[in-house]
Design a protein around this motif. Structure first.
Motif, PDB file in Angstrom:
ATOM      1  N   PRO A 202      63.236  17.483 -40.407  1.00 38.68           N
ATOM      2  CA  PRO A 202      62.692  16.455 -41.308  1.00 38.68           C
ATOM      3  C   PRO A 202      61.579  16.978 -42.219  1.00 38.68           C
ATOM      4  O   PRO A 202      61.458  16.549 -43.371  1.00 38.68           O
ATOM      5  CB  PRO A 202      62.166  15.392 -40.344  1.00 38.68           C
ATOM      6  CG  PRO A 202      62.980  15.559 -39.111  1.00 38.68           C
ATOM      7  CD  PRO A 202      63.206  17.032 -39.002  1.00 38.68           C
ATOM      8  N   TYR A 203      60.759  17.904 -41.706  1.00 39.76           N
ATOM      9  CA  TYR A 203      59.675  18.483 -42.513  1.00 39.76           C
ATOM     10  C   TYR A 203      60.209  19.529 -43.481  1.00 39.76           C
ATOM     11  O   TYR A 203      59.898  19.524 -44.674  1.00 39.76           O
ATOM     12  CB  TYR A 203      58.621  19.116 -41.610  1.00 39.76           C
ATOM     13  CG  TYR A 203      58.052  18.182 -40.576  1.00 39.76           C
ATOM     14  CD1 TYR A 203      57.045  17.281 -40.896  1.00 39.76           C
ATOM     15  CD2 TYR A 203      58.516  18.197 -39.261  1.00 39.76           C
ATOM     16  CE1 TYR A 203      56.516  16.424 -39.955  1.00 39.76           C
ATOM     17  CE2 TYR A 203      57.995  17.348 -38.307  1.00 39.76           C
ATOM     18  CZ  TYR A 203      56.999  16.463 -38.656  1.00 39.76           C
ATOM     19  OH  TYR A 203      56.495  15.611 -37.716  1.00 39.76           O
ATOM     20  N   SER A 205      63.071  19.934 -44.658  1.00 31.77           N
ATOM     21  CA  SER A 205      64.003  19.425 -45.657  1.00 31.77           C
ATOM     22  C   SER A 205      63.299  18.883 -46.898  1.00 31.77           C
ATOM     23  O   SER A 205      63.935  18.655 -47.932  1.00 31.77           O
ATOM     24  CB  SER A 205      64.897  18.340 -45.041  1.00 31.77           C
ATOM     25  OG  SER A 205      65.716  18.892 -44.022  1.00 31.77           O
ATOM     26  N   GLU A 206      61.989  18.674 -46.776  1.00 36.84           N
ATOM     27  CA  GLU A 206      61.212  18.245 -47.940  1.00 36.84           C
ATOM     28  C   GLU A 206      60.888  19.482 -48.785  1.00 36.84           C
ATOM     29  O   GLU A 206      60.307  20.446 -48.284  1.00 36.84           O
ATOM     30  CB  GLU A 206      59.918  17.564 -47.498  1.00 36.84           C
ATOM     31  CG  GLU A 206      60.139  16.278 -46.717  1.00 36.84           C
ATOM     32  CD  GLU A 206      58.834  15.663 -46.251  1.00 36.84           C
ATOM     33  OE1 GLU A 206      57.754  16.173 -46.635  1.00 36.84           O
ATOM     34  OE2 GLU A 206      58.893  14.679 -45.501  1.00 36.84           O
ATOM     35  N   ALA A 207      61.274  19.448 -50.036  1.00 31.90           N
ATOM     36  CA  ALA A 207      61.165  20.623 -50.901  1.00 31.90           C
ATOM     37  C   ALA A 207      59.748  21.203 -50.940  1.00 31.90           C
ATOM     38  O   ALA A 207      59.558  22.421 -50.853  1.00 31.90           O
ATOM     39  CB  ALA A 207      61.631  20.282 -52.313  1.00 31.90           C
ATOM     40  N   LYS A 208      58.746  20.325 -51.066  1.00 34.86           N
ATOM     41  CA  LYS A 208      57.366  20.801 -51.167  1.00 34.86           C
ATOM     42  C   LYS A 208      56.942  21.517 -49.889  1.00 34.86           C
ATOM     43  O   LYS A 208      56.337  22.604 -49.940  1.00 34.86           O
ATOM     44  CB  LYS A 208      56.428  19.626 -51.466  1.00 34.86           C
ATOM     45  CG  LYS A 208      54.986  20.034 -51.711  1.00 34.86           C
ATOM     46  CD  LYS A 208      54.122  18.825 -52.077  1.00 34.86           C
ATOM     47  CE  LYS A 208      52.670  19.230 -52.305  1.00 34.86           C
ATOM     48  NZ  LYS A 208      51.824  18.052 -52.665  1.00 34.86           N
ATOM     49  N   TYR A 209      57.245  20.923 -48.750  1.00 35.11           N
ATOM     50  CA  TYR A 209      56.879  21.512 -47.454  1.00 35.11           C
ATOM     51  C   TYR A 209      57.651  22.821 -47.247  1.00 35.11           C
ATOM     52  O   TYR A 209      57.086  23.840 -46.817  1.00 35.11           O
ATOM     53  CB  TYR A 209      57.187  20.528 -46.334  1.00 35.11           C
ATOM     54  CG  TYR A 209      56.610  20.897 -44.987  1.00 35.11           C
ATOM     55  CD1 TYR A 209      55.424  20.334 -44.535  1.00 35.11           C
ATOM     56  CD2 TYR A 209      57.253  21.814 -44.154  1.00 35.11           C
ATOM     57  CE1 TYR A 209      54.895  20.665 -43.290  1.00 35.11           C
ATOM     58  CE2 TYR A 209      56.735  22.155 -42.924  1.00 35.11           C
ATOM     59  CZ  TYR A 209      55.550  21.572 -42.496  1.00 35.11           C
ATOM     60  OH  TYR A 209      55.025  21.919 -41.267  1.00 35.11           O
ATOM     61  N   HIS A 210      58.932  22.781 -47.556  1.00 39.95           N
ATOM     62  CA  HIS A 210      59.776  23.968 -47.392  1.00 39.95           C
ATOM     63  C   HIS A 210      59.265  25.136 -48.229  1.00 39.95           C
ATOM     64  O   HIS A 210      59.117  26.260 -47.748  1.00 39.95           O
ATOM     65  CB  HIS A 210      61.211  23.625 -47.784  1.00 39.95           C
ATOM     66  CG  HIS A 210      62.156  24.781 -47.718  1.00 39.95           C
ATOM     67  ND1 HIS A 210      62.326  25.672 -48.762  1.00 39.95           N
ATOM     68  CD2 HIS A 210      62.981  25.202 -46.732  1.00 39.95           C
ATOM     69  CE1 HIS A 210      63.196  26.592 -48.421  1.00 39.95           C
ATOM     70  NE2 HIS A 210      63.633  26.328 -47.194  1.00 39.95           N
TER      71      HIS A 210
END
Length: 257
Positions: A202-203, A205-210
């Motif tokens: 879930p984390y 998969s978020e573009a910014k976090y990735h």
């Protein structure tokens, strides 16, 4: 007969106990171990959660048994290890995989979060190691592989308590290696970076976090569970016979910066 000119990376004939084998890295390690020839003991809170792993291992001719084990409870640790040892006759390899972490700035960490993280990550690792270690001493040797984290080496945002426990596990690994070398027990740890699992997806998969995560990894990719499996099987195998007290970072170079 083993070929003295060829390293042996197999686990044939070995019994491996893995804590927290129901999901993520622990599940991948369990799958990898039976595919490498090992019999399995799976320490989990819900035995039904690993029914498919047990069935798969047994279908391949391995012995496999799920054990009810909450690593935060010493009585459960001792009962589960005794049950597993009675069923298999010995425990050759222990993989301490269970770990938790609560994200919070250090000024906001609660006593409950602190106690729970230390209880599971550090106290649990110690007492499972102690309980299995006593059996390994009696049988004349064994292998322990602790699943640490790059968080035991580098600081991570909002992860102070998790980082603290993983750093402690790294040093516990060295201490147990030192104490038990005379009993022919090798104790090592592995320190993964961010790994694609159901818990991290879930984390990540978020573009910014990735992208922010990837910026810290010189090799340019998030880890997969198989990256950790390979390191664990190596340290559990005869090929790693002269390695003890080491922490093998599987971090894609994160700690180099």
């Amino acid at each position: 007969m083993a070929d003295p000119h060829q390293p042996d990376f197999g686990l044939a004939g070995k019994t491996v106990l893995i804590t927290g084998a129901s999901r993520g890295i622990g599940r991948a390690i369990a799958e990898g171990c039976w595919r490498s020839g090992a019999d399995l003991l799976l320490g989990v809170r819900d035995k039904a959660s690993v029914a498919d792993i047990v069935a798969g291992a047994q279908a391949a001719g391995r012995r496999a048994l799920a054990l009810r084990m909450d690593v935060g409870t010493l009585a459960e640790i001792r009962n589960a290890v005794a049950e597993g040892h009675k069923a298999m006759g010995r425990i050759d390899v222990l993989v301490n995989n269970v770990g938790i972490g609560t994200e919070a700035p250090p000024e906001d960490v609660t006593e409950e979060d602190f106690d729970q993280t230390v209880n599971v990550n550090l106290k649990g690792t110690f007492f499972v190691s102690q309980t299995v270690g006593r059996l390994m001493i009696a049988q004349g040797g064994g292998r322990i592989v602790n699943i640490s984290s790059q968080a035991g080496t580098v600081a991570l945002h909002k992860e102070s308590i998790y980082c603290m426990t993983k750093a402690a596990i790294n040093h516990l690994t060295r201490c147990l290696a030192f104490e038990w070398a005379r009993h022919k027990i090798n104790v090592n740890s592995v320190g993964p970076t961010f790994i694609w699992t159901d818990g991290t997806r879930p984390y990540l998969s978020e573009a910014k976090y990735h992208d922010a995560t990837l910026n810290h990894i010189p090799l340019g990719r998030i880890g997969d569970p198989i990256d950790v499996v390979g390191a664990v099987i190596f340290l559990a195998s005869p090929a790693a016979g002269l390695i003890t007290g080491a922490n093998l970072l599987i971090d894609g170079g994160w700690s180099l910066g």
